[in-house]
Design an enzyme around this catalytic site. Structure first.
Site, PDB file in Angstrom:
ATOM      1  N   ASP A  28     -13.351  42.846  35.423  1.00 51.03           N
ATOM      2  CA  ASP A  28     -12.414  44.086  35.177  1.00 51.03           C
ATOM      3  C   ASP A  28     -10.996  43.393  35.417  1.00 51.03           C
ATOM      4  O   ASP A  28     -10.996  42.536  36.114  1.00 51.03           O
ATOM      5  CB  ASP A  28     -12.888  44.896  36.203  1.00 51.03           C
ATOM      6  N   ASP A  30      -7.717  46.049  36.526  1.00 50.03           N
ATOM      7  CA  ASP A  30      -6.960  46.614  37.457  1.00 50.03           C
ATOM      8  C   ASP A  30      -7.901  47.071  38.641  1.00 50.03           C
ATOM      9  O   ASP A  30      -9.061  47.396  38.236  1.00 50.03           O
ATOM     10  CB  ASP A  30      -6.337  48.153  36.639  1.00 50.03           C
TER      11      ASP A  30
END
Length: 249
Positions: A28, A30
């Protein structure tokens, strides 16, 4: 994890080191590679004024989810890719100074690249947002990128991580793929895509992270160290230290 977590209130980040081999890695963005919380708050304040919705309302549900999915609920007239990509592309330009790296992220990515290990970024952000942040922070860009535009349904739907596995050539059930995530929506997406999930406690509480059922929970990626490859060089071995375990009470 080192043991079953039954009582988060009595838990501590002190599990002994554990070595695990993986065929590939899906990150992922952020909250996992970077922390752009301060920038995102400012961004949604601007967008909230534009669409007439309180930024507090937006922020309650926005993390880990695609902007277009949030807008479909709060401002359907703005829920189109042209608008979303434009507004997200402005975020790193206007608020680049408000983002920082998650500890350990750069070292881990550089180690994977040095070993030519398969890895990709799988994010709820659009291409302009992700490439903007990678450029601002001078972080390595992956060969494979799965973004908000890549799938019909965003996290917690597993389609994004299933696509990530496919792009790495690791779609088969025999392949051990690690998802690195921070949000409950992303953790669930990774698990439902048949991956192991390592969660970092950077954007949510330990209780919220644990409720999504990750395999390991650490404070940040400083607890994840690349220690080599297996004998046939098909797997990359990580050492996961100081994971969350339950204390006996």
């Amino acid at each position: 994890m080192g043991s079953t977590v039954e009582s988060p209130a009595a838990a501590a980040f002190d599990a002994p080191p554990e070595s695990v081999g993986f065929d590939g890695f899906l990150f992922d963005m952020d909250g996992t590679i970077i922390d752009s919380t301060a920038a995102v708050v400012k961004h949604w304040e601007t967008v909230g004024q534009e669409i007439g919705v309180s930024p507090e309302v937006i922020l309650q549900t926005s993390h880990g989810r695609r902007s277009i999915d949030i807008l479909r609920i709060l401002a359907p007239e703005k829920a189109n890719w042209e608008y979303v990509k434009h507004m997200e592309g402005l975020l790193p330009k206007f608020h680049g100074a408000d983002a920082v790296e998650i500890p350990g992220a750069r070292d881990l990515l550089q180690g994977l690249i040095a070993r030519d290990a398969p890895w990709a970024i799988v994010t709820s952000g659009t291409v302009p947002l992700v490439t903007g942040w990678l450029g601002v922070l001078k972080l390595p860009a992956p060969e494979h990128l799965v973004t908000a535009e890549s799938v019909t349904d965003g996290k917690p739907d597993p389609a994004c991580y299933a696509l990530g596995r496919e792009r790495l050539g690791l779609a088969g059930p025999a392949k051990q793929v690690l998802v690195l995530e921070d949000s409950p929506a992303g953790i669930r997406a990774g698990k439902d895509a048949g991956c192991k999930v390592l969660a970092v406690v950077t954007s949510h509480t330990a209780d919220e992270v644990l409720s999504a059922g990750p395999d390991w929970v650490v404070k940040d990626l400083a607890s994840v160290r690349l220690v080599g490859t297996s004998g046939d060089s098909s797997k990359v071995t990580l050492e996961i230290s100081n994971a969350l375990v339950t204390k006996s009470t």
